[in-house]
Scaffold this motif. Structure first.
Motif, PDB file in Angstrom:
ATOM      1  N   ASN A  46       0.833  -1.203   0.000  1.00  0.00           N
ATOM      2  CA  ASN A  46       0.000   0.000   0.000  1.00  0.00           C
ATOM      3  C   ASN A  46       0.871   1.256   0.000  1.00  0.00           C
ATOM      4  N   PRO A  47       1.759   1.412  -1.007  1.00  0.00           N
ATOM      5  CA  PRO A  47       2.773   2.460  -0.980  1.00  0.00           C
ATOM      6  C   PRO A  47       2.249   3.888  -1.032  1.00  0.00           C
ATOM      7  N   GLN A  48       1.105   4.101  -1.613  1.00  0.00           N
ATOM      8  CA  GLN A  48       0.575   5.464  -1.690  1.00  0.00           C
ATOM      9  C   GLN A  48      -0.711   5.543  -0.891  1.00  0.00           C
ATOM     10  N   TRP A  49      -0.802   6.533  -0.058  1.00  0.00           N
ATOM     11  CA  TRP A  49      -2.001   6.691   0.756  1.00  0.00           C
ATOM     12  C   TRP A  49      -3.167   7.002  -0.169  1.00  0.00           C
ATOM     13  N   SER A  50      -4.111   6.095  -0.252  1.00  0.00           N
ATOM     14  CA  SER A  50      -5.282   6.290  -1.097  1.00  0.00           C
ATOM     15  C   SER A  50      -6.429   5.447  -0.550  1.00  0.00           C
ATOM     16  N   LEU A  51      -7.530   5.459  -1.237  1.00  0.00           N
ATOM     17  CA  LEU A  51      -8.679   4.672  -0.815  1.00  0.00           C
ATOM     18  C   LEU A  51      -8.537   3.210  -1.194  1.00  0.00           C
ATOM     19  N   SER A  52      -7.596   2.895  -2.087  1.00  0.00           N
ATOM     20  CA  SER A  52      -7.400   1.507  -2.496  1.00  0.00           C
ATOM     21  C   SER A  52      -6.568   0.761  -1.450  1.00  0.00           C
ATOM     22  N   CYS A  53      -6.541  -0.558  -1.569  1.00  0.00           N
ATOM     23  CA  CYS A  53      -5.758  -1.370  -0.649  1.00  0.00           C
ATOM     24  C   CYS A  53      -5.099  -2.494  -1.429  1.00  0.00           C
ATOM     25  N   ASP A  54      -4.081  -3.102  -0.848  1.00  0.00           N
ATOM     26  CA  ASP A  54      -3.420  -4.250  -1.459  1.00  0.00           C
ATOM     27  C   ASP A  54      -4.045  -5.528  -0.917  1.00  0.00           C
ATOM     28  N   ILE A  55      -4.028  -6.553  -1.736  1.00  0.00           N
ATOM     29  CA  ILE A  55      -4.536  -7.861  -1.356  1.00  0.00           C
ATOM     30  C   ILE A  55      -3.345  -8.816  -1.286  1.00  0.00           C
ATOM     31  N   VAL A  56      -3.225  -9.565  -0.189  1.00  0.00           N
ATOM     32  CA  VAL A  56      -2.117 -10.496  -0.008  1.00  0.00           C
ATOM     33  C   VAL A  56      -2.646 -11.892   0.310  1.00  0.00           C
ATOM     34  N   LEU A  57      -1.840 -12.894   0.005  1.00  0.00           N
ATOM     35  CA  LEU A  57      -2.148 -14.272   0.343  1.00  0.00           C
ATOM     36  C   LEU A  57      -1.295 -14.646   1.544  1.00  0.00           C
ATOM     37  N   LEU A  58      -1.932 -15.008   2.640  1.00  0.00           N
ATOM     38  CA  LEU A  58      -1.223 -15.391   3.856  1.00  0.00           C
ATOM     39  C   LEU A  58      -1.034 -16.903   3.862  1.00  0.00           C
ATOM     40  N   ASN A  59       0.201 -17.351   3.922  1.00  0.00           N
ATOM     41  CA  ASN A  59       0.550 -18.760   3.864  1.00  0.00           C
ATOM     42  C   ASN A  59       0.641 -19.319   5.285  1.00  0.00           C
ATOM     43  N   HIS A  60      -0.260 -20.188   5.658  1.00  0.00           N
ATOM     44  CA  HIS A  60      -0.285 -20.766   7.001  1.00  0.00           C
ATOM     45  C   HIS A  60       0.749 -21.873   7.170  1.00  0.00           C
ATOM     46  N   TRP A  61       1.161 -22.513   6.065  1.00  0.00           N
ATOM     47  CA  TRP A  61       2.109 -23.624   6.143  1.00  0.00           C
ATOM     48  C   TRP A  61       3.475 -23.164   6.628  1.00  0.00           C
ATOM     49  N   LYS A  62       3.910 -21.995   6.186  1.00  0.00           N
ATOM     50  CA  LYS A  62       5.246 -21.506   6.549  1.00  0.00           C
ATOM     51  C   LYS A  62       5.379 -21.344   8.063  1.00  0.00           C
ATOM     52  N   ILE A  63       4.384 -20.794   8.705  1.00  0.00           N
ATOM     53  CA  ILE A  63       4.470 -20.557  10.147  1.00  0.00           C
ATOM     54  C   ILE A  63       4.353 -21.867  10.923  1.00  0.00           C
ATOM     55  N   ARG A  64       3.567 -22.812  10.417  1.00  0.00           N
ATOM     56  CA  ARG A  64       3.445 -24.104  11.098  1.00  0.00           C
ATOM     57  C   ARG A  64       4.734 -24.911  11.016  1.00  0.00           C
ATOM     58  N   ASN A  65       5.479 -24.745   9.939  1.00  0.00           N
ATOM     59  CA  ASN A  65       6.733 -25.471   9.749  1.00  0.00           C
ATOM     60  C   ASN A  65       7.948 -24.648  10.192  1.00  0.00           C
ATOM     61  N   TYR A  66       7.698 -23.530  10.849  1.00  0.00           N
ATOM     62  CA  TYR A  66       8.765 -22.642  11.336  1.00  0.00           C
ATOM     63  C   TYR A  66       9.718 -22.224  10.217  1.00  0.00           C
ATOM     64  N   GLU A  67       9.168 -21.891   9.062  1.00  0.00           N
ATOM     65  CA  GLU A  67       9.959 -21.465   7.916  1.00  0.00           C
ATOM     66  C   GLU A  67       9.884 -19.952   7.731  1.00  0.00           C
ATOM     67  N   VAL A  68       9.943 -19.210   8.805  1.00  0.00           N
ATOM     68  CA  VAL A  68       9.903 -17.755   8.732  1.00  0.00           C
ATOM     69  C   VAL A  68      11.335 -17.248   8.721  1.00  0.00           C
ATOM     70  N   HIS A  69      11.626 -16.398   7.746  1.00  0.00           N
ATOM     71  CA  HIS A  69      12.993 -15.903   7.577  1.00  0.00           C
ATOM     72  C   HIS A  69      13.006 -14.375   7.659  1.00  0.00           C
ATOM     73  N   ARG A  70      14.167 -13.860   7.843  1.00  0.00           N
ATOM     74  CA  ARG A  70      14.344 -12.415   7.891  1.00  0.00           C
ATOM     75  C   ARG A  70      13.816 -11.804   6.580  1.00  0.00           C
TER      76      ARG A  70
END
Length: 77
Positions: A46-70
């Motif tokens: 959401n780089p520019q302040w506006s009425l629009s928004c970004d849509i993201v896909l949240l991956n639940h598998w990564k957090i369950r398998n402790y695959e979170v990286h910097r």
């Protein structure tokens, strides 16, 4: 004709419940879609302040398998 309508209705209801069950399980266990609004994630999302928004896909598998990286973006509920 009436029996055929009843058969179609049964098939539709059965398919509907299977589809809803699979969708809910997928969204709970695998991934879900979320909106990013406001300035909290700027400038990455959401780089520019506006009425629009970004849509993201949240991956639940990564957090369950402790695959979170910097550098990964983590969403907390």
């Amino acid at each position: 004709n009436r029996a055929l309508e009843k058969q179609y209705l049964k098939a539709f209801v059965r398919g509907f419940f299977v589809t809803v069950s699979v969708t809910v399980t997928f969204l709970d266990q695998v991934a879900c879609v979320a909106r990013v609004e406001g300035a909290s994630m700027q400038p990455s999302l959401n780089p520019q302040w506006s009425l629009s928004c970004d849509i993201v896909l949240l991956n639940h598998w990564k957090i369950r398998n402790y695959e979170v990286h910097r550098g990964d973006i983590v969403s907390l509920v």
